[in-house]
Design a protein around this motif. Structure first.
Motif, PDB file in Angstrom:
ATOM      1  N   ARG A 169       0.839  -1.213   0.000  1.00  0.00           N
ATOM      2  CA  ARG A 169       0.000   0.000   0.000  1.00  0.00           C
ATOM      3  C   ARG A 169       0.866   1.252   0.000  1.00  0.00           C
ATOM      4  O   ARG A 169       0.584   2.220  -0.707  1.00  0.00           O
ATOM      5  N   ASN A 170       1.919   1.238   0.811  1.00  0.00           N
ATOM      6  CA  ASN A 170       2.821   2.393   0.861  1.00  0.00           C
ATOM      7  C   ASN A 170       3.464   2.629  -0.503  1.00  0.00           C
ATOM      8  O   ASN A 170       3.596   3.774  -0.946  1.00  0.00           O
ATOM      9  N   PHE A 171       3.870   1.549  -1.140  1.00  0.00           N
ATOM     10  CA  PHE A 171       4.456   1.679  -2.476  1.00  0.00           C
ATOM     11  C   PHE A 171       3.453   2.292  -3.451  1.00  0.00           C
ATOM     12  O   PHE A 171       3.792   3.203  -4.224  1.00  0.00           O
ATOM     13  N   LEU A 172       2.219   1.812  -3.415  1.00  0.00           N
ATOM     14  CA  LEU A 172       1.209   2.296  -4.355  1.00  0.00           C
ATOM     15  C   LEU A 172       0.764   3.722  -4.043  1.00  0.00           C
ATOM     16  O   LEU A 172       0.323   4.441  -4.949  1.00  0.00           O
ATOM     17  N   GLN A 173       0.881   4.124  -2.795  1.00  0.00           N
ATOM     18  CA  GLN A 173       0.597   5.530  -2.473  1.00  0.00           C
ATOM     19  C   GLN A 173       1.637   6.441  -3.116  1.00  0.00           C
ATOM     20  O   GLN A 173       1.313   7.534  -3.576  1.00  0.00           O
TER      21      GLN A 173
END
Length: 272
Positions: free
Chosen positions: A74-78
């Motif tokens: 999720r952090n990567f996709l944010q």
């Protein structure tokens, strides 16, 4: 209902452990993961999942592992909403279903027997593609590169411990060379864990064997100084509400005995 027969290689069969774990988690009052798709698949497969009934530590551990990697993804996709995610050894994982942001380019990579099974429960789309290959192959790199220049995140969940050290090093080196700046999320175990794998509450029911272990994941910097460790997590680092799901003896081992605290960990590494 006619159930799907299982015809998988020895190591590939281990994908059924986290599948069962996620499906079983739905019965909890406060589930670590909500994964109804896994429950549907378990119900549709002809397999003796009952042998895992007493593998309570593995059931909780697999879900916590999934949660931690989900959070990193999720952090990567944010940061990179249109980036690419490659699940190495995807098995019957449902991470795309849990995390799809309607922009990501997603690749599920696994061996032919696994992909034949996977295609019975999942479909490819424009943004989600299946790659039939070994993680040790290199031909699939061009397929990932072909979709654009956005950053990549690679995930190897429950995979690397079945390789030998030279294979793990080669995978790291290949990804660094071909996808510099990418993120790599994976789990690893210690040599002590490898030596005592017969005590593992789920693997002891299967023919697969762990091979690669590393005493401290930070030692991968000895392989190449360009491996930047972003985060390392062991289960002892998690909130108490999750730890209490483990047996008392395991909670004590995780918390108070240094050689055992580091027998299993997850890491997020930036390659270059």
């Amino acid at each position: 209902m006619i159930k799907t027969k299982i015809d998988l290689g020895v190591i590939q069969e281990t994908l059924l452990i986290p599948l069962w774990a996620r499906a079983t988690e739905l019965k909890q009052a406060d589930p670590i993961l909500l994964d109804s798709k896994s429950a549907e698949i378990v119900a549709a497969i002809d397999y003796g999942f009952e042998k895992f009934t007493h593998a309570k530590n593995s059931q909780v551990g697999a879900c916590l592992r999934g949660m931690i990697i989900d959070n990193w993804t999720r952090n990567f996709l944010q940061q990179h909403p249109q980036g690419s995610v490659v699940e190495i050894g995807a098995g019957l994982n449902t991470r795309f279903e849990r995390l799809d942001n309607n922009q990501v380019r997603w690749f599920d990579l696994d061996l032919p027997d696994v992909m034949a099974l996977r295609k019975q429960f999942f479909q490819e789309t424009e943004r989600r593609q299946f790659i039939i290959a070994s993680c040790l192959d290199t031909d699939w790199f061009e397929r990932v590169k072909a979709i654009g220049t956005q950053p990549c995140m690679f995930i190897a969940e429950g995979v690397l411990m079945y390789l030998n050290e030279l294979q793990v090093q080669q995978l790291f080196s290949n990804l660094l060379q071909e996808f510099p700046g990418s993120w790599f999320a994976f789990d690893s175990i210690s040599p002590l864990f490898v030596k005592n794998q017969q005590r593992h509450d789920a693997i002891k029911h299967m023919a697969a064997k762990f091979d690669w272990g590393i005493s401290d994941i930070r030692k991968i910097k000895d392989w190449d100084s360009r491996y930047h460790i972003m985060e390392v997590c062991t289960f002892k680092d998690l909130p108490a509400k999750y730890l209490k799901r483990f047996s008392l003896i395991n909670r004590l081992l995780f918390s108070y005995i240094p050689p055992l605290r580091n027998t299993y960990r997850l890491a997020l590494v930036k390659l270059g």
